[in-house]
Design a protein around this motif. Structure first.
Motif, PDB file in Angstrom:
ATOM      1  N   ASP A 288       6.262  -2.187  34.001  1.00 50.97           N
ATOM      2  CA  ASP A 288       6.984  -1.389  34.957  1.00 50.97           C
ATOM      3  C   ASP A 288       8.557  -1.195  33.950  1.00 50.97           C
ATOM      4  N   ASP A 293      10.529   4.182  39.981  1.00 48.46           N
ATOM      5  CA  ASP A 293      10.327   4.668  41.225  1.00 48.46           C
ATOM      6  C   ASP A 293      11.022   5.717  41.671  1.00 48.46           C
ATOM      7  N   GLY A 298       7.327   9.468  41.128  1.00 45.43           N
ATOM      8  CA  GLY A 298       7.454   8.321  40.515  1.00 45.43           C
ATOM      9  C   GLY A 298       6.541   7.944  39.460  1.00 45.43           C
ATOM     10  N   THR A 300       3.495   5.865  37.897  1.00 47.33           N
ATOM     11  CA  THR A 300       2.729   4.919  38.236  1.00 47.33           C
ATOM     12  C   THR A 300       2.416   3.904  37.043  1.00 47.33           C
ATOM     13  N   ARG A 340       2.830   5.413  42.489  1.00 46.80           N
ATOM     14  CA  ARG A 340       4.095   6.104  42.645  1.00 46.80           C
ATOM     15  C   ARG A 340       3.943   7.703  42.628  1.00 46.80           C
TER      16      ARG A 340
END
Length: 349
Positions: A288, A293, A298, A300, A340
């Protein structure tokens, strides 16, 4: 004596004078050296009035306890070393903080440094920390041969490797499930209709990069998809190299319709490349990253818990120091797919 010399002497004396000693504290407080030692080390046998006088002398002189002597007596420095790949990489921030919190809970100081993905620099830093008598090392290895640490481990330096296993020695290691996480991420793209999926990763000699490539290949094989060589690119994660790799995959008569990015640095560059194109391409990234986000869509990602990696490694280290661990173990922590939007885009052709 000339005025300039006196002025220089005064400045030198003020800034670089000798540190106050316990003898200085004893003289100022009008007590014996043993009394000062008891107050400094929190030992009983000192009256409240005497303790107050000693503490006032300590405060007035700016005295600090010299832990070197305690090290000689106890054989411990109450310090551990942490060797990271890159201090600037946001992945290592939570990991480093978690190691520090565990060290603090055990009354230890954390000293960290960066190998810059250079095996020689890693060895130099590890041995320098050992020369300063750290009690243990948490190492994110850059090299694949750690036999240089064997004498230190035999001498009692607790050692835990994290994120990647040690090379050519048997040692504790705490890892994320890189293979399983990559396999799940690519399978997610396949489930949304993609067949031509590119993989852009770090240098193949790095354990995490090799495991994520293996997971990519496994997911493609599970789906009966033959992988074209031009869909895969491993190498340095600098933006220029990653950009070239992405642009080559996205060009030609049969471009990839989705990209699996092997780490957060790769993902950020791929996001920039895709933003310049009108054709929508699906993207899943391993690791991440901040603001993932808030992008549209967003991003993923396959998320690792870097704080859990650091915490688990540090707890393991202190269990070694406590003598409660004997045999080295390999601990693998799960990853998590965070959807996302970018990984759920369908193929456009």
């Amino acid at each position: 004596m000339p005025e300039t010399t006196r002025r220089a002497d005064r400045l030198t004396g003020n800034r670089y004078g000798n540190r106050p000693t316990m003898k200085d504290v004893a003289a100022r407080a009008g007590v014996g050296l043993k009394t000062v030692s008891r107050v400094v080390n929190g030992e009983p046998g000192v009256t409240p009035d005497t303790e107050r006088r000693v503490q006032e002398a300590i405060d007035a002189l700016g005295f600090r306890r010299n832990d070197s002597a305690r090290v000689l007596r106890k054989g411990r420095t109450a310090s551990i070393g942490l060797i990271l790949e890159d201090l600037a990489d946001p992945f290592y921030g939570p990991l480093s903080r978690a190691v520090e919190e565990v060290a603090r809970a055990h009354g230890a100081l954390l000293i960290n440094g960066s190998s810059a993905e250079d095996p020689e620099r890693e060895q130099e830093l590890a041995l320098a920390l050992c020369a300063r008598r750290v009690d243990g090392l948490v190492v994110i290895p850059a090299g694949d041969d750690h036999r240089y640490l064997e004498p230190e481990i035999r001498a009692g330096v607790a050692t835990v490797f994290v994120d990647r296993p040690a090379g050519r020695i048997d040692a504790d290691v705490v890892l994320s499930d890189n293979y399983g996480g990559a396999r799940d991420g690519v399978a997610h793209l396949i489930a949304h209709g993609h067949r031509r999926i590119g993989f852009i990763g770090d240098m193949p000699r790095i354990h995490t990069a090799a495991e994520r490539l293996r997971g990519y290949r496994a997911a493609m094989e599970d789906a009966g998809i033959t992988v074209a060589e031009r869909w895969m690119s491993l190498g340095a994660t600098d933006p220029e190299r990653v950009r070239r790799a992405a642009e080559e995959m996205l060009a030609g008569p049969d471009p990839v319709t989705a990209v699996f990015a092997g780490n957060n640095r790769v993902t950020v560059t791929v996001v920039r490349v895709l933003a310049e194109r009108s054709r929508r391409v699906a993207l899943v990234g391993f690791d991440d990253f901040e603001l993932a986000d808030l992008l549209q869509p967003g991003v993923t990602v396959v998320a690792q818990d870097s704080a859990a990696l650091g915490r688990t490694a540090a707890e393991r280290l202190f269990r070694q120091l406590d003598g409660t661990l004997i045999a080295p173990e390999r601990i693998e922590l799960p990853t998590r797919l965070v959807t996302r939007g970018s990984g759920e885009l369908p193929p456009t052709d």
